[in-house]
Design a protein around this motif. Structure first.
Motif, PDB file in Angstrom:
ATOM      1  N   THR A 269     -36.470 -36.885  20.237  1.00  0.00           N
ATOM      2  CA  THR A 269     -37.610 -36.819  18.997  1.00  0.00           C
ATOM      3  C   THR A 269     -38.243 -37.998  19.034  1.00  0.00           C
ATOM      4  O   THR A 269     -38.138 -39.151  19.713  1.00  0.00           O
ATOM      5  CB  THR A 269     -36.716 -36.704  17.710  1.00  0.00           C
ATOM      6  OG1 THR A 269     -37.708 -36.549  16.709  1.00  0.00           O
ATOM      7  CG2 THR A 269     -35.813 -38.192  17.496  1.00  0.00           C
ATOM      8  N   ILE A 316     -34.069 -29.618  15.850  1.00  0.00           N
ATOM      9  CA  ILE A 316     -32.688 -29.547  15.499  1.00  0.00           C
ATOM     10  C   ILE A 316     -32.457 -28.645  14.448  1.00  0.00           C
ATOM     11  O   ILE A 316     -31.464 -28.064  14.400  1.00  0.00           O
ATOM     12  CB  ILE A 316     -32.361 -31.091  14.763  1.00  0.00           C
ATOM     13  CG1 ILE A 316     -30.992 -31.341  14.353  1.00  0.00           C
ATOM     14  CG2 ILE A 316     -33.491 -31.081  13.551  1.00  0.00           C
ATOM     15  CD1 ILE A 316     -30.144 -31.515  15.617  1.00  0.00           C
ATOM     16  N   PRO A 395     -41.527 -32.849   2.716  1.00  0.00           N
ATOM     17  CA  PRO A 395     -41.290 -32.581   1.201  1.00  0.00           C
ATOM     18  C   PRO A 395     -42.107 -31.756   1.073  1.00  0.00           C
ATOM     19  O   PRO A 395     -43.253 -31.218   1.358  1.00  0.00           O
ATOM     20  CB  PRO A 395     -42.220 -34.048   0.633  1.00  0.00           C
ATOM     21  CG  PRO A 395     -42.374 -34.846   1.841  1.00  0.00           C
ATOM     22  CD  PRO A 395     -42.234 -34.239   3.242  1.00  0.00           C
ATOM     23  N   THR A 418     -33.808 -29.071   1.512  1.00  0.00           N
ATOM     24  CA  THR A 418     -32.404 -29.871   2.248  1.00  0.00           C
ATOM     25  C   THR A 418     -33.269 -30.851   2.916  1.00  0.00           C
ATOM     26  O   THR A 418     -34.173 -30.650   3.908  1.00  0.00           O
ATOM     27  CB  THR A 418     -31.966 -29.054   3.161  1.00  0.00           C
ATOM     28  OG1 THR A 418     -32.873 -28.189   4.255  1.00  0.00           O
ATOM     29  CG2 THR A 418     -31.214 -27.963   2.548  1.00  0.00           C
ATOM     30  N   TRP A 420     -32.922 -33.855   5.892  1.00  0.00           N
ATOM     31  CA  TRP A 420     -32.051 -34.310   6.745  1.00  0.00           C
ATOM     32  C   TRP A 420     -32.956 -34.521   8.014  1.00  0.00           C
ATOM     33  O   TRP A 420     -34.047 -34.467   8.075  1.00  0.00           O
ATOM     34  CB  TRP A 420     -30.735 -33.315   7.159  1.00  0.00           C
ATOM     35  CG  TRP A 420     -31.336 -31.943   7.424  1.00  0.00           C
ATOM     36  CD1 TRP A 420     -31.721 -30.973   6.686  1.00  0.00           C
ATOM     37  CD2 TRP A 420     -31.348 -31.182   8.704  1.00  0.00           C
ATOM     38  NE1 TRP A 420     -32.312 -29.702   7.145  1.00  0.00           N
ATOM     39  CE2 TRP A 420     -31.556 -29.843   8.784  1.00  0.00           C
ATOM     40  CE3 TRP A 420     -30.618 -31.663  10.106  1.00  0.00           C
ATOM     41  CZ2 TRP A 420     -31.486 -29.006   9.762  1.00  0.00           C
ATOM     42  CZ3 TRP A 420     -30.561 -30.752  11.073  1.00  0.00           C
ATOM     43  CH2 TRP A 420     -31.157 -29.206  10.846  1.00  0.00           C
ATOM     44  N   GLN A 421     -32.574 -34.792   9.090  1.00  0.00           N
ATOM     45  CA  GLN A 421     -33.137 -35.379  10.333  1.00  0.00           C
ATOM     46  C   GLN A 421     -32.527 -34.969  11.488  1.00  0.00           C
ATOM     47  O   GLN A 421     -31.330 -34.710  11.562  1.00  0.00           O
ATOM     48  CB  GLN A 421     -33.194 -36.931  10.226  1.00  0.00           C
ATOM     49  CG  GLN A 421     -33.742 -37.632   8.950  1.00  0.00           C
ATOM     50  CD  GLN A 421     -33.707 -38.819   9.112  1.00  0.00           C
ATOM     51  OE1 GLN A 421     -32.724 -39.540   9.235  1.00  0.00           O
ATOM     52  NE2 GLN A 421     -35.188 -39.677   8.981  1.00  0.00           N
ATOM     53  N   ASP A 506     -37.618 -42.980   6.101  1.00  0.00           N
ATOM     54  CA  ASP A 506     -38.457 -42.406   4.905  1.00  0.00           C
ATOM     55  C   ASP A 506     -38.782 -43.110   3.802  1.00  0.00           C
ATOM     56  O   ASP A 506     -37.760 -44.309   3.494  1.00  0.00           O
ATOM     57  CB  ASP A 506     -37.775 -41.149   4.590  1.00  0.00           C
ATOM     58  CG  ASP A 506     -38.120 -39.946   5.487  1.00  0.00           C
ATOM     59  OD1 ASP A 506     -39.051 -39.865   5.804  1.00  0.00           O
ATOM     60  OD2 ASP A 506     -37.127 -38.987   5.533  1.00  0.00           O
ATOM     61  N   VAL A 518     -37.683 -37.625  -1.687  1.00  0.00           N
ATOM     62  CA  VAL A 518     -38.215 -37.922  -0.482  1.00  0.00           C
ATOM     63  C   VAL A 518     -39.667 -37.506  -0.358  1.00  0.00           C
ATOM     64  O   VAL A 518     -40.034 -36.621  -0.370  1.00  0.00           O
ATOM     65  CB  VAL A 518     -37.461 -37.332   0.785  1.00  0.00           C
ATOM     66  CG1 VAL A 518     -37.711 -38.072   2.167  1.00  0.00           C
ATOM     67  CG2 VAL A 518     -35.924 -37.530   0.727  1.00  0.00           C
ATOM     68  N   GLY A 520     -41.639 -39.070   2.126  1.00  0.00           N
ATOM     69  CA  GLY A 520     -42.162 -39.016   3.744  1.00  0.00           C
ATOM     70  C   GLY A 520     -42.055 -40.347   4.466  1.00  0.00           C
ATOM     71  O   GLY A 520     -41.437 -41.325   4.016  1.00  0.00           O
ATOM     72  N   ASN A 527     -45.784 -36.602  10.260  1.00  0.00           N
ATOM     73  CA  ASN A 527     -44.949 -35.210  10.349  1.00  0.00           C
ATOM     74  C   ASN A 527     -46.164 -34.172  10.044  1.00  0.00           C
ATOM     75  O   ASN A 527     -46.868 -34.154   8.982  1.00  0.00           O
ATOM     76  CB  ASN A 527     -44.099 -35.123   9.067  1.00  0.00           C
ATOM     77  CG  ASN A 527     -43.405 -33.873   8.912  1.00  0.00           C
ATOM     78  OD1 ASN A 527     -43.637 -32.951   9.495  1.00  0.00           O
ATOM     79  ND2 ASN A 527     -42.080 -34.324   8.394  1.00  0.00           N
ATOM     80  N   ARG A 532     -42.472 -33.615  14.108  1.00  0.00           N
ATOM     81  CA  ARG A 532     -42.403 -35.087  14.221  1.00  0.00           C
ATOM     82  C   ARG A 532     -43.264 -35.721  15.386  1.00  0.00           C
ATOM     83  O   ARG A 532     -43.069 -35.419  16.492  1.00  0.00           O
ATOM     84  CB  ARG A 532     -41.070 -35.715  14.343  1.00  0.00           C
ATOM     85  CG  ARG A 532     -40.483 -36.230  12.825  1.00  0.00           C
ATOM     86  CD  ARG A 532     -38.828 -36.407  13.160  1.00  0.00           C
ATOM     87  NE  ARG A 532     -38.721 -37.789  13.870  1.00  0.00           N
ATOM     88  CZ  ARG A 532     -37.563 -38.405  13.762  1.00  0.00           C
ATOM     89  NH1 ARG A 532     -36.578 -37.622  13.065  1.00  0.00           N
ATOM     90  NH2 ARG A 532     -37.615 -39.493  14.484  1.00  0.00           N
TER      91      ARG A 532
HETATM   92  C1  WTA Z   1     -38.832 -35.043   6.732  1.00  0.00           C
HETATM   93  C2  WTA Z   1     -35.800 -32.082  10.297  1.00  0.00           C
HETATM   94  C3  WTA Z   1     -38.701 -34.067   2.488  1.00  0.00           C
HETATM   95  C4  WTA Z   1     -38.286 -36.547   6.549  1.00  0.00           C
HETATM   96  C5  WTA Z   1     -34.551 -31.384   9.877  1.00  0.00           C
HETATM   97  C6  WTA Z   1     -37.375 -36.707   7.689  1.00  0.00           C
HETATM   98  C7  WTA Z   1     -38.056 -33.993   4.711  1.00  0.00           C
HETATM   99  C8  WTA Z   1     -37.973 -35.855   8.954  1.00  0.00           C
HETATM  100  C9  WTA Z   1     -37.185 -32.694   4.263  1.00  0.00           C
HETATM  101  C10 WTA Z   1     -37.181 -35.428   9.856  1.00  0.00           C
HETATM  102  C11 WTA Z   1     -37.008 -32.534   2.852  1.00  0.00           C
HETATM  103  C12 WTA Z   1     -36.947 -33.320   6.443  1.00  0.00           C
HETATM  104  N1  WTA Z   1     -37.864 -33.207   2.170  1.00  0.00           N
HETATM  105  N2  WTA Z   1     -38.612 -34.517   3.672  1.00  0.00           N
HETATM  106  N3  WTA Z   1     -36.379 -31.616   2.509  1.00  0.00           N
HETATM  107  N4  WTA Z   1     -36.584 -32.431   5.494  1.00  0.00           N
HETATM  108  N5  WTA Z   1     -38.017 -34.090   5.960  1.00  0.00           N
HETATM  109  O1  WTA Z   1     -36.113 -34.967  12.747  1.00  0.00           O
HETATM  110  O2  WTA Z   1     -39.314 -37.268   6.744  1.00  0.00           O
HETATM  111  O3  WTA Z   1     -37.571 -33.083  12.862  1.00  0.00           O
HETATM  112  O4  WTA Z   1     -37.411 -38.139   8.192  1.00  0.00           O
HETATM  113  O5  WTA Z   1     -35.689 -33.204  11.469  1.00  0.00           O
HETATM  114  O6  WTA Z   1     -38.672 -34.798   8.054  1.00  0.00           O
HETATM  115  O7  WTA Z   1     -37.622 -34.657  10.730  1.00  0.00           O
HETATM  116  P1  WTA Z   1     -36.913 -33.998  11.782  1.00  0.00           P
END
Ligand code: WTA
Length: 651
Positions: A269, A316, A395, A418, A420-421, A506, A518, A520, A527, A532
């Protein structure tokens, strides 16, 4: 890094959102869990996780739950298991072999296949034998570069079955990006296809791999799925057809168990440097959280639900909620190969009606595209099978949330937003359907054992209502274990901002009800359409072009994509700023990284705004990119004329 306070304005706007949607009585009555789960799981989250872990198929049961030497966690470490057995064999052994595991839908209409758990076991077993025959051994890394076809799932689980660590590379990445990942992980084997279908055309994949592997002489074997029938060039001795090698293998395969901490996969990533980070995930902890969150967050009824996560397995979300979560729960997955607007912008809704999809999980950027295509495409379909909706990746703006709720969910389906990352592996903050009242734009409450903290620049906790940086305090089962081959970078990247706390990158805040918002990224990660992209990666691609002296890349708010990529470029002396050169630079970045990173805008500048110590002031560029007047503090700026020139160019 930009200070979290910059995001205050955006949060302020969001916090005016005061609509609440309590779960419907009908949904709550039928839900698999009720509010008592919060009390039960919070009493002792570690013990609760151990109980969840025991629902997997362990060869040797674990006796320890968590060993935590900050920042290195080990979960269920003395237990052994095989992820593919937990996902497939045990359902077959329990008499559910005839249940459909995968409803696969190809992009060309009518192209589909249903694969039962028993069929899937045979396919995985044969692929496991084939990988072994090619020389793959436990602990080796296998790169997978495939379209969204069943073989992607089979290849992942076949790797898991023999203890090889898979590394799926999204099919949109360019040869150089593939090579960087293959080299970083020292992968010696690649699984790919001749091509895949996208928007009605066959897009070639193998040429990208062939090109990438010129830089990777250690790669010993390439297994090639025939999907489109395109011409391919063939390297004798290295390349093997999947249909010749895999389908000739025995249908039974004895799976071996591996320690819970055995690396199941690496997922690259973007981060704050040009080099992508190889996020390492474990077997036991990861699978425990994938199965548990899938079951609870999506209220899974394994016998009747048809779960569609529209993400590619190259990300992911695809790993956790197309493959490992649903299959470990014994659920039925819907997997779609192609574009949402082929042949028409109602393809998704057609698929939902045709296959009776009950649970649909997608990204806000997709929702905004559907909104733009118009309500009529949705209204042609009943969508009556849907009972739960999810959102992930960025978001979700309240307008998109309301549209999703009204047009798709018919005000009947709860929405789980949801957060998560890639690094967290699985869902971390989310409403629970049937339990949590939702508010458009907020991902609401942490999942069990997850302790989010909002801290200011000094590391002090910010009171409710205030914005700050998002940290996670306690370890969780599916947390990344390290960065591949680089423990030091892992420590520095995630654990040095505030020792003992995981820094998510974030900006966020809690509202008065304790719901999390959250906003951003606050690091140099953008994003774009839920993908990413590291600004440093794009900058390094730009400066690799002969005309570019210096480049700075920032995000600009974009209605559809969330953020758009804006590049400020200074040229070397003998080059002139011309529209053709802009196009060349956009194409160059797409060629270096992949079309997902193609800049939306390239602007030539005589100089970039810098501090007296020579640091590029991105904050100023962001303001210019957004078309605003530079307001903030510019006292550290070295040459104000640079800003004036950039702004003049904008007008
Ligand atoms: C953003 C994707 C707000 C956030 C699963 C995070 C979100 C990054 C949300 C991770 C949400 C993911 N609300 N922001 N529900 N879900 N993000 O690694 O900035 O591709 O750090 O994982 O997406 O992106 P990643």
């Amino acid at each position: 890094m930009t200070p979290a306070s910059e995001h205050t304005e955006a949060v302020e706007a969001l916090l005016h959102e005061n609509r609440h949607f309590p779960p419907s009585a009908a949904f709550a009555a039928a839900a698999t869990t009720d509010a008592s789960i919060y009390a039960e799981a919070s009493r002792d989250p570690e013990a609760w996780w151990a109980e969840q872990a025991r629902t997997l198929a362990w060869e040797r049961p674990f006796t320890t739950t968590l060993e935590w030497e900050v920042p290195f966690a080990r979960w269920f470490a003395d237990g052994t298991l095989n992820a593919s057995v937990s996902c497939v064999d045990r359902h077959v052994a329990a008499g559910r072999g005839d249940k459909v595991a995968l409803h696969w839908v190809g992009e060309p209409e009518g192209d589909r296949v249903d694969i039962t758990y028993a069929d899937l076991l045979v396919r995985i077993s044969q692929a496991a034998h084939a990988l072994t025959a090619l020389g793959v051994r436990t602990g080796d890394r296998v790169a997978i570069y495939l379209p969204m076809i069943p073989e992607a799932v089979v290849a992942m689980l076949a790797c898991a079955r023999i203890g090889a660590t898979h590394m799926v590379i999204f099919g949109g990445f360019a040869p150089d990006a593939i090579a960087d990942r293959v080299l970083d992980a020292d992968a010696r084997f690649v699984v790919t296809a001749d091509g895949g279908y996208r928007r009605g055309a066959a897009a070639a994949l193998k040429p990208q791999v062939d090109d990438a592997l010129r830089r990777c002489p250690e790669v010993a074997a390439v297994l090639v799925v025939r999907r489109t029938g395109q011409e391919v060039t063939w390297v004798e001795g290295r390349d093997h057809w999947w249909h010749e090698l895999v389908e000739a293998q025995p249908e039974r395969h004895e799976a071996e168990a591996f320690p819970a901490e055995h690396p199941l996969f690496i997922m690259y990533t973007s981060g704050t440097t040009a080099r992508p980070k190889g996020i390492v995930h474990s077997t036991g902890g990861y699978l425990t959280q994938a199965a548990t969150t899938h079951r609870i967050v999506f209220d899974i009824k394994a016998d009747t639900d048809i779960c569609w996560t529209s993400a590619d397995v190259g990300w992911i979300t695809g790993h956790s909620y197309v493959v490992y979560g649903p299959l470990s729960c014994g659920a039925t997955v819907l997997m779609y190969e192609g574009a949402p607007n082929h042949p028409e912008p109602d393809r998704f809704w057609d698929i939902i009606d045709r296959h009776g999809v009950t649970i649909f999980y997608t990204a806000p950027t997709a929702i905004r595209a559907f909104m733009r295509w118009g309500d009529d495409y949705v209204k042609k379909h009943s969508l009556k099978s849907l009972r739960l909706l999810g959102s992930v990746g960025e978001p979700i703006n309240p307008e998109a949330w309301m549209w999703y709720h009204t047009l798709i969910g018919k005000k009947r389906c709860p929405i789980v937003d949801t957060w998560w990352q890639t690094e967290t592996g699985c869902i971390m903050v989310t409403p629970l359907p049937g339990i949590t009242a939702t508010t458009p734009g907020s991902c609401t409450l942490p999942f069990f054992g997850v302790v989010p903290k909002i801290l200011d620049e000094q590391g002090h906790e910010v009171p409710r209502g205030g914005g700050g940086k998002l940290f996670l305090k306690n370890p969780w089962p599916s947390m990344l274990r390290t960065l591949w081959g680089d423990d030091e970078r892992f420590k520095k990247q995630y654990w040095s901002e505030l020792p003992g706390y995981y820094f998510a990158g974030d900006g966020a805040r809690f509202d008065a009800d304790g719901y999390l918002w959250v906003v951003g990224r606050i690091d140099d990660v953008l994003n774009v359409s839920g993908h990413r992209i590291g600004t440093a990666e794009v900058e390094s691609a730009l400066v690799s072009h002969p005309s570019v002296a210096e480049a700075a890349v920032v995000g600009r708010p974009d209605e559809l994509k969330g953020q758009a990529l804006v590049c400020f470029v200074t040229l070397k002396n003998n080059f002139t700023a011309a529209p053709e050169l802009k196009e060349q630079l956009r194409a160059h970045v797409a060629k270096e990284i992949g079309s997902l990173a193609r800049p939306d805008d390239v602007r030539f500048a005589a100089g970039l705004p810098k501090t007296r110590s020579g640091k590029i002031m991105r904050r100023i560029l962001k303001e210019i990119a957004a078309g605003g007047i530079v307001k903030g503090d510019t006292t550290t700026l070295e040459d104000f004329n640079v800003v004036a020139a950039l702004q003049a160019q904008e007008e």
